[in-house]
Structures are given as C-alpha cells and as structure tokens.
Scaffold this motif. Sequence first.
Motif, PDB file in Angstrom:
ATOM      1  N   SER A  81      -0.342  -5.673 -22.311  1.00 28.73           N
ATOM      2  CA  SER A  81      -1.015  -5.498 -23.594  1.00 28.73           C
ATOM      3  C   SER A  81      -0.006  -5.533 -24.724  1.00 28.73           C
TER       4      SER A  81
ATOM      5  N   LEU B  35      -9.160 -11.478 -20.961  1.00 31.70           N
ATOM      6  CA  LEU B  35      -8.461 -11.207 -22.206  1.00 31.70           C
ATOM      7  C   LEU B  35      -9.363 -10.369 -23.099  1.00 31.70           C
TER       8      LEU B  35
ATOM      9  N   THR C  30      -9.521  -8.662 -27.026  1.00 29.40           N
ATOM     10  CA  THR C  30      -8.853  -8.760 -28.320  1.00 29.40           C
ATOM     11  C   THR C  30      -9.766  -8.255 -29.421  1.00 29.40           C
TER      12      THR C  30
ATOM     13  N   VAL D 175      -4.030  -7.588 -28.071  1.00 29.10           N
ATOM     14  CA  VAL D 175      -4.446  -8.419 -26.939  1.00 29.10           C
ATOM     15  C   VAL D 175      -4.144  -7.659 -25.659  1.00 29.10           C
TER      16      VAL D 175
ATOM     17  N   ALA E 151      -4.187  -8.618 -21.560  1.00 26.76           N
ATOM     18  CA  ALA E 151      -4.311  -9.740 -20.617  1.00 26.76           C
ATOM     19  C   ALA E 151      -4.182  -9.231 -19.194  1.00 26.76           C
TER      20      ALA E 151
ATOM     21  N   TYR F  57       0.325 -11.478 -14.800  1.00 28.34           N
ATOM     22  CA  TYR F  57       0.549 -10.564 -15.920  1.00 28.34           C
ATOM     23  C   TYR F  57       1.036  -9.240 -15.354  1.00 28.34           C
TER      24      TYR F  57
ATOM     25  N   ASP G 175       3.806  -6.204 -24.491  1.00 34.48           N
ATOM     26  CA  ASP G 175       4.420  -7.361 -25.139  1.00 34.48           C
ATOM     27  C   ASP G 175       3.840  -7.466 -26.545  1.00 34.48           C
TER      28      ASP G 175
ATOM     29  N   TYR H  51       2.484 -10.748 -28.509  1.00 38.86           N
ATOM     30  CA  TYR H  51       1.139 -11.326 -28.377  1.00 38.86           C
ATOM     31  C   TYR H  51       0.428 -11.317 -29.736  1.00 38.86           C
ATOM     32  N   THR H  52      -0.205 -12.430 -30.081  1.00 34.52           N
ATOM     33  CA  THR H  52      -1.005 -12.493 -31.307  1.00 34.52           C
ATOM     34  C   THR H  52      -2.372 -13.090 -30.995  1.00 34.52           C
TER      35      THR H  52
ATOM     36  N   ASP I 112      -2.751 -16.728 -29.974  1.00 35.48           N
ATOM     37  CA  ASP I 112      -2.368 -17.139 -28.622  1.00 35.48           C
ATOM     38  C   ASP I 112      -3.544 -17.206 -27.649  1.00 35.48           C
TER      39      ASP I 112
ATOM     40  N   THR J 239      -3.960 -19.967 -24.482  1.00 33.54           N
ATOM     41  CA  THR J 239      -3.953 -19.410 -23.127  1.00 33.54           C
ATOM     42  C   THR J 239      -5.134 -19.924 -22.317  1.00 33.54           C
TER      43      THR J 239
ATOM     44  N   LEU K 171      -0.031 -16.983 -23.703  1.00 28.66           N
ATOM     45  CA  LEU K 171       0.535 -15.645 -23.612  1.00 28.66           C
ATOM     46  C   LEU K 171       1.590 -15.582 -22.512  1.00 28.66           C
TER      47      LEU K 171
END
Length: 332
Positions: free
Chosen positions: A73, A240, A242, A265, A267, A272, A278, A281-282, A285, A289, A307
């Motif tokens: 995440s 995912l 978000t 995010v 994942a 993963y 992380d 992550y935006t 992305d 992905t 990602l």
Amino acid sequence: MAYNITSPKALSLLLAAGAVAAGVATTTAGTASAAPAPSITKTVVIGLDGTMLDYVKNSNTPNLHRLIAEGTSGQSSILGHPTISGPSWSTILTGVWHTKHGVVDNTYKGARYDLYPSAFTRIEQANPAMRTASISTWGGIATIADSGTPKADVVTTTPGAGSDAATDAATATAVAAEIATKGPEFVFTQLDQVDGAGHSSGTAGSQYAPALERVDAEVGKIVAAVDKRQKDTGEKWTILVTSDHGHKPTGGHGGQSAEEATTFVIARGADYKAGAVDNDYTIADIAPTVLDNLGIAQPADLDGAPLAKTAPPATGSLGWLPSWIPTGSLGS
C-alpha cells in the motif's frame, strides 16, 4: 552471421535447418497446434470515493486491513491536480493527469478521451474478446466508461436504493456477481457513501467512520468473490483499491489542502509484497497496471507506470507527490 545463399555452405545449412524443422513438426504434430496463450492477471479496481487511508487504518475496517496486510500500500498526494471526482477518476482510468485528459471538474467539458482513452477502450481495442465492466454508484463513472470506441462491455450505474449505503451495497453485490459468473478481465467499481459522509459531517464528524465501516463490508463482499473464483478456476487476480481525493475535517473537497489532496493505492496479488509500503504509488499508475496485467503494451504517452512489486525501503514520508506534477487550470 549472414551467408550468401548461393554458396554451397549456405545451401547445406538451409537444407539441414529444413530437415530439423520437419522432424520437430513430425514429433509435435497432434500435441500442440499453437504456442500457449500468455498468462494474464485479471484485475478488479475498487474505488472508494472520498476515502483517506489514515482513517481506514484507524477504523474498524477488517477487510481493508486484510488487503493492506496481504499486499503493498502507498499514500500520496494529488496537489496540483483538481481534488474533484471527475478529474481524479479520469486519471485513474486513463493513466494521465488532467493536463492531458482535459477534465477539470464534474461537467467533463473539455475531456480528451479521444487522445487518452480509458483502460476499457484500450483493452477492447487490443483484444475485443476480453470482457470489461464498469459498475458504479456515481453516474460520472459511466461518462468515462462510455466515452470510447469501443467502450466497456458493461457500463452500469446502480439505481438509487434509498440511501448511499444501500446503493453501495447493491453496487458491490452486482460486482461480486459479475466476477463470479463472468470472470471479466477488468472490472472497475466505485462506491460513494464515504464521500457522502465527508460532505455531511467532515472527517472529524460523526458520520465518516461509520461510513468507512459499512463500505468495508462491501469491499469484503468483492474480495470474497475474487478469492472464490481464483480457487475454483485457477485464474490469477489482482485487487487494487484507491480513492479520488480526501476531505477537510469540516467536510468538502476541491481545494488544495493536504487533506483534500490525499489519495492512496492498495495492491494485493501475486508478487506484491505482503505488508509493504510504497509511497511512490499514485492514482495515475492504476490504468497502466491493468494494461500490464493483461499483457497489453504500455502507450508511450501515459504519465503513470505499472505499480512496482518490490517496495523501496520505508522512509517515514507521507509520500506527497513532487512539484513536477503539472498544475494547469484547476477548475472549480
């Protein structure tokens, strides 16, 4: 090495290669008529409108806590980008910021989905046999999913069921049924009640945490459908989760405060790292992905990237995006 095909050496090499190929064809005939199809990973994206990761972590949200524990995440910021649903969901589904897709508010005026199509359209263009579905509570998602040629196979906005919570429940039930019965390669959903609570009471008010708890149950419904389908079919799936923006403590969004600009995010899927963080992550992305999971080449003009599956060392940073994000017009 190149050969002159008129030379005796070249001719002998060609004849030998032909004999080997004929032998291989003879021994493999009847066992495989073509190379096996490349492995793909199906993806469900769960969009939680107006949801802030810090509040998720401090609330009774066991299903989201499980996804965080089982996956990677990250929390980031969209400062410089409109903190409004239409622009952010457009970024999530196209992989580019508002300065490219052109959406700066919820009217969708100026949208350039012809230049920067949604993931639905890119998938359908690459492989029409793949099933894509958009099932959402807020009707603005259908504007994006319906925008391209071809558009998503399924585009549904759930009819109002008497309350935000009831409508979200109907949306999640429909998503779970789509996964169980159709197994789409890509399904996107958006649940709206947390945003409604943010507008009504703010994140500091009495409605926000209960809305998080209710929407967590709907997330659990979708996750259960994915887990069962993976077990029953052997398919690979990534989940995912978000959000499009945050909220002010007193309620509302659309400005450029840190609270309004926070996104995240989560994942969960093969490779993963469990429990990793992380903050690179935006939301841009997400679409890259999805395409990567399906073996679809990355368009060169995307702002996001698939990602990363190996998280960097934790720094303690909140992960705010750097100043290079273009601002352009922020709309209203």
